[in-house]
Design a protein around this motif. Sequence first.
Motif, PDB file in Angstrom:
ATOM      1  N   ASN A  54       0.811  -1.229  -0.208  1.00  0.00           N
ATOM      2  CA  ASN A  54       0.115   0.031   0.010  1.00  0.00           C
ATOM      3  C   ASN A  54       0.676   1.250   0.114  1.00  0.00           C
ATOM      4  N   VAL A  55       1.730   1.461  -0.851  1.00  0.00           N
ATOM      5  CA  VAL A  55       2.653   2.469  -1.113  1.00  0.00           C
ATOM      6  C   VAL A  55       1.707   3.852  -1.798  1.00  0.00           C
ATOM      7  N   VAL A  56       1.166   3.507  -2.913  1.00  0.00           N
ATOM      8  CA  VAL A  56       0.576   4.357  -3.599  1.00  0.00           C
ATOM      9  C   VAL A  56      -0.912   3.805  -3.756  1.00  0.00           C
ATOM     10  N   GLN A  57      -1.948   4.448  -3.317  1.00  0.00           N
ATOM     11  CA  GLN A  57      -3.335   3.657  -3.501  1.00  0.00           C
ATOM     12  C   GLN A  57      -4.227   4.605  -4.223  1.00  0.00           C
ATOM     13  N   ILE A  58      -4.746   3.913  -5.381  1.00  0.00           N
ATOM     14  CA  ILE A  58      -5.432   4.444  -6.449  1.00  0.00           C
ATOM     15  C   ILE A  58      -7.073   3.906  -6.379  1.00  0.00           C
ATOM     16  N   ASP A  59      -7.917   4.775  -6.205  1.00  0.00           N
ATOM     17  CA  ASP A  59      -9.391   3.871  -6.029  1.00  0.00           C
ATOM     18  C   ASP A  59     -10.049   4.293  -7.534  1.00  0.00           C
ATOM     19  N   VAL A  60     -10.228   3.370  -8.178  1.00  0.00           N
ATOM     20  CA  VAL A  60     -10.943   3.456  -9.503  1.00  0.00           C
ATOM     21  C   VAL A  60     -12.395   3.030  -9.264  1.00  0.00           C
ATOM     22  N   PRO A  61     -13.052   4.244  -9.405  1.00  0.00           N
ATOM     23  CA  PRO A  61     -14.783   3.929  -9.383  1.00  0.00           C
ATOM     24  C   PRO A  61     -15.151   3.379 -10.372  1.00  0.00           C
ATOM     25  N   PRO A  62     -16.577   2.561 -10.555  1.00  0.00           N
ATOM     26  CA  PRO A  62     -17.118   1.928 -11.311  1.00  0.00           C
ATOM     27  C   PRO A  62     -17.515   2.891 -12.596  1.00  0.00           C
ATOM     28  N   LEU A  63     -17.796   2.555 -13.735  1.00  0.00           N
ATOM     29  CA  LEU A  63     -18.124   3.184 -14.942  1.00  0.00           C
ATOM     30  C   LEU A  63     -19.371   3.985 -14.718  1.00  0.00           C
ATOM     31  N   ARG A  64     -20.339   3.159 -13.883  1.00  0.00           N
ATOM     32  CA  ARG A  64     -21.566   3.942 -13.645  1.00  0.00           C
ATOM     33  C   ARG A  64     -21.573   5.205 -12.701  1.00  0.00           C
ATOM     34  N   LYS A  65     -20.357   5.334 -12.003  1.00  0.00           N
ATOM     35  CA  LYS A  65     -19.872   6.674 -11.409  1.00  0.00           C
ATOM     36  C   LYS A  65     -19.039   7.466 -12.229  1.00  0.00           C
ATOM     37  N   ARG A  66     -18.877   7.022 -13.509  1.00  0.00           N
ATOM     38  CA  ARG A  66     -17.920   7.828 -14.196  1.00  0.00           C
ATOM     39  C   ARG A  66     -18.578   8.048 -15.617  1.00  0.00           C
ATOM     40  N   VAL A  67     -19.929   8.433 -15.652  1.00  0.00           N
ATOM     41  CA  VAL A  67     -20.607   8.674 -17.009  1.00  0.00           C
ATOM     42  C   VAL A  67     -19.924   9.527 -17.975  1.00  0.00           C
ATOM     43  N   ASN A  68     -19.033  10.432 -17.602  1.00  0.00           N
ATOM     44  CA  ASN A  68     -18.603  11.095 -18.693  1.00  0.00           C
ATOM     45  C   ASN A  68     -17.551  10.379 -19.557  1.00  0.00           C
ATOM     46  N   ASP A  69     -17.130   9.303 -18.829  1.00  0.00           N
ATOM     47  CA  ASP A  69     -16.088   8.666 -19.704  1.00  0.00           C
ATOM     48  C   ASP A  69     -16.743   7.107 -20.631  1.00  0.00           C
ATOM     49  N   ILE A  70     -18.079   7.230 -20.776  1.00  0.00           N
ATOM     50  CA  ILE A  70     -18.644   6.230 -21.431  1.00  0.00           C
ATOM     51  C   ILE A  70     -18.593   6.534 -22.946  1.00  0.00           C
ATOM     52  N   MET A  71     -18.848   7.882 -23.525  1.00  0.00           N
ATOM     53  CA  MET A  71     -18.800   7.964 -24.837  1.00  0.00           C
ATOM     54  C   MET A  71     -17.368   8.031 -25.380  1.00  0.00           C
ATOM     55  N   PRO A  72     -16.247   8.833 -24.620  1.00  0.00           N
ATOM     56  CA  PRO A  72     -14.865   8.355 -24.932  1.00  0.00           C
ATOM     57  C   PRO A  72     -14.581   6.913 -25.305  1.00  0.00           C
ATOM     58  N   MET A  73     -15.023   6.337 -24.444  1.00  0.00           N
ATOM     59  CA  MET A  73     -14.891   4.820 -24.118  1.00  0.00           C
ATOM     60  C   MET A  73     -15.564   3.959 -25.454  1.00  0.00           C
ATOM     61  N   ALA A  74     -16.641   4.240 -25.591  1.00  0.00           N
ATOM     62  CA  ALA A  74     -17.475   3.883 -26.727  1.00  0.00           C
ATOM     63  C   ALA A  74     -16.924   4.007 -27.989  1.00  0.00           C
TER      64      ALA A  74
END
Length: 178
Positions: A136-156
């Motif tokens: 646990n030196v650097v912790q990165i939390d990755v939220p699910p896509l349902r909480k990152r709706v702005n990422d859906i179109m670029p990913m699609a």
Amino acid sequence: GEYGVGKEQISNLWQQTRNRWDQAFSGVNCCARPDKLVESELVGYEKGAFTGAVQAGKAGLFEAAAGGTIFLDEIGEIPLDLQVKLLRFLESKEIRRVGSVDTKIVDVRIVAATNRDLAEMVQEGTFREDLYYRLNVVQIDVPPLRKRVNDIMPMATLFLHRYNKKYAQENKLTYDLI
């Protein structure tokens, strides 16, 4: 992060922006294989180490990723006895293939991911506290896509472009905003 949020892709991208960008990147899902198989995949094995072992033996993922990065997905699923061996590796950089008496020094960066609460597992006694703090030196939390709706179109768009190229297609993305 939860299953399917792209932890391995983020880990791979992170490696590409670091000083080991041109080195090997290997990944293993620690819960997708039996416990004993995970160990032999990580450190490798010698000829005749177990029934079904390749006659020539096999290098493990640590050796394969030497100089680079290894991604351990679902690290919270590994049993305590393998946690001890992983901790030993983190402290000494030494591996010993299954069935061998010789050790090898391997320089590899470890990135670990899980969808479980490791701090809670430490309290329950199902995850080693010393390993937890080493990882646990650097912790990165990755939220699910349902909480990152702005990422859906670029990913699609990215996936459509990738598969259009792969299958020589010219499909277009159409959508209506309501």
